[in-house]
Write a protein that holds these residues in place. Structure first.
Motif, PDB file in Angstrom:
ATOM      1  N   LYS A 269       0.830  -1.208   0.000  1.00 20.06           N
ATOM      2  CA  LYS A 269       0.000   0.000   0.000  1.00 20.06           C
ATOM      3  C   LYS A 269       0.866   1.259   0.000  1.00 20.06           C
ATOM      4  O   LYS A 269       0.565   2.231  -0.697  1.00 20.06           O
TER       5      LYS A 269
ATOM      6  N   SER B 265       2.235   1.837  -3.507  1.00 20.36           N
ATOM      7  CA  SER B 265       1.236   2.420  -4.410  1.00 20.36           C
ATOM      8  C   SER B 265       1.009   3.897  -4.080  1.00 20.36           C
ATOM      9  O   SER B 265       0.864   4.728  -4.983  1.00 20.36           O
TER      10      SER B 265
ATOM     11  N   ARG C 267      -8.219   3.901 -14.543  1.00 22.82           N
ATOM     12  CA  ARG C 267      -7.386   3.441 -13.435  1.00 22.82           C
ATOM     13  C   ARG C 267      -8.159   3.461 -12.120  1.00 22.82           C
ATOM     14  O   ARG C 267      -8.131   2.484 -11.350  1.00 22.82           O
ATOM     15  N   CYS C 268      -8.859   4.555 -11.848  1.00 26.28           N
ATOM     16  CA  CYS C 268      -9.646   4.646 -10.615  1.00 26.28           C
ATOM     17  C   CYS C 268     -10.788   3.641 -10.629  1.00 26.28           C
ATOM     18  O   CYS C 268     -11.150   3.078  -9.589  1.00 26.28           O
TER      19      CYS C 268
ATOM     20  N   TRP D  67      -9.344   0.319  -9.588  1.00 26.31           N
ATOM     21  CA  TRP D  67      -9.113   0.276  -8.140  1.00 26.31           C
ATOM     22  C   TRP D  67     -10.424   0.164  -7.368  1.00 26.31           C
ATOM     23  O   TRP D  67     -10.493  -0.552  -6.367  1.00 26.31           O
TER      24      TRP D  67
ATOM     25  N   GLY E 205     -11.742  -3.383  -7.695  1.00 24.28           N
ATOM     26  CA  GLY E 205     -10.932  -4.251  -6.838  1.00 24.28           C
ATOM     27  C   GLY E 205     -11.257  -4.076  -5.373  1.00 24.28           C
ATOM     28  O   GLY E 205     -11.336  -5.052  -4.609  1.00 24.28           O
ATOM     29  N   PHE E 206     -11.487  -2.839  -4.956  1.00 27.39           N
ATOM     30  CA  PHE E 206     -11.795  -2.589  -3.544  1.00 27.39           C
ATOM     31  C   PHE E 206     -13.150  -3.175  -3.172  1.00 27.39           C
ATOM     32  O   PHE E 206     -13.321  -3.763  -2.095  1.00 27.39           O
TER      33      PHE E 206
ATOM     34  N   PHE F 198      -7.109  -2.327  -1.100  1.00 28.52           N
ATOM     35  CA  PHE F 198      -6.558  -1.615  -2.251  1.00 28.52           C
ATOM     36  C   PHE F 198      -5.926  -2.642  -3.173  1.00 28.52           C
ATOM     37  O   PHE F 198      -4.987  -3.339  -2.790  1.00 28.52           O
TER      38      PHE F 198
ATOM     39  N   ALA G 141      -4.317  -2.855  -6.447  1.00 30.58           N
ATOM     40  CA  ALA G 141      -3.558  -2.527  -7.651  1.00 30.58           C
ATOM     41  C   ALA G 141      -2.841  -3.778  -8.156  1.00 30.58           C
ATOM     42  O   ALA G 141      -2.443  -4.646  -7.373  1.00 30.58           O
TER      43      ALA G 141
ATOM     44  N   GLU H 144      -6.163  -3.603 -16.764  1.00 33.30           N
ATOM     45  CA  GLU H 144      -6.327  -3.797 -15.325  1.00 33.30           C
ATOM     46  C   GLU H 144      -7.801  -3.780 -14.931  1.00 33.30           C
ATOM     47  O   GLU H 144      -8.252  -4.594 -14.117  1.00 33.30           O
TER      48      GLU H 144
ATOM     49  N   GLN I 174      -9.799  -6.907 -13.233  1.00 29.44           N
ATOM     50  CA  GLN I 174     -10.513  -6.759 -11.967  1.00 29.44           C
ATOM     51  C   GLN I 174     -11.972  -7.184 -12.098  1.00 29.44           C
ATOM     52  O   GLN I 174     -12.540  -7.783 -11.191  1.00 29.44           O
TER      53      GLN I 174
END
Length: 199
Positions: A72, A75, A110-111, A114, A117-118, A124, A126, A169, A173
């Motif tokens: 974390k 990142s 990208r957000c 994330w 994934g969260f 977190f 990534a 990514e 995810q």
């Protein structure tokens, strides 16, 4: 005594050599905001930040101090470094609005990755894909290439790489069933399915 020993153990986990290297990247990155862009001082801080990024992972593996908090912190430090570099360099490149919209799209992808994934893994999440590593390496080399390549050409290539890696990514995810931060690419998703079948 129990509380003191718990605090001591927590500090030993947090203040490892690898984590200290990662944490050093944050003040180095913030230092970029205080010097002229592409000046000798800028490149010194820039290279030192890159060195900490290259060393913290191998040091953590060599000393067997890899941890979720270290990932974390890495990142977070990367995000601070990237934000400082973009804030310092973008105004001097005089890019058109199309590039700014491209950056906004990349940030959205990208957000989004994330966030997915969260929500799925409650952490977190990534990913260290090959595409992300290639993109990171290209972004790091970009300031050194500016004297030899037109900014528009260089930025167009970087935006394409970053968009592809962010899109990959996000797709991983969305499709993955378990969190694997070291998955190499979307082509390796079938390995997760094979593990589930074998188990």
């Amino acid at each position: 005594t129990l509380e003191k020993s718990s605090l001591r153990e927590a500090s030993m986990v947090f203040f490892t050599l690898a984590n200290l290297l990662t944490l050093a990247r944050i003040p180095l990155a913030l230092g970029l905001l205080a010097v002229p862009p592409l000046s000798p001082a800028f490149f010194l801080l820039y290279v030192l930040s890159g060195v900490t990024d290259m060393l913290d992972g191998p040091v953590a593996r060599r000393t067997q101090t890899e941890s979720p908090i270290g990932a974390k912190l890495d990142s977070l430090a990367d995000a601070v470094f990237l934000a400082a570099v973009l804030y310092r360099l973008l105004p001097s490149l005089h890019l058109s609005r199309r590039f700014l919209w491209a950056l906004a799209l990349i940030c959205f992808l990208r957000c989004g990755a994330w966030l997915v994934g969260f929500r799925k893994y409650r952490r977190f999440a990534a990913l260290h894909t090959i595409a992300n590593k290639v993109t990171g390496g290209a972004l790091f080399c970009a300031p050194f290439l500016l004297p030899w390549f037109p900014p528009r050409v260089l930025c167009a290539g970087l935006c394409l790489l970053a968009a592809l890696s962010a899109g990959e990514e996000l797709t991983i995810q969305c499709l993955s069933r378990e969190f694997d931060p070291d998955i190499r690419s979307i082509l390796h998703l079938h390995n997760q399915s094979e593990k589930e079948i074998n188990s």
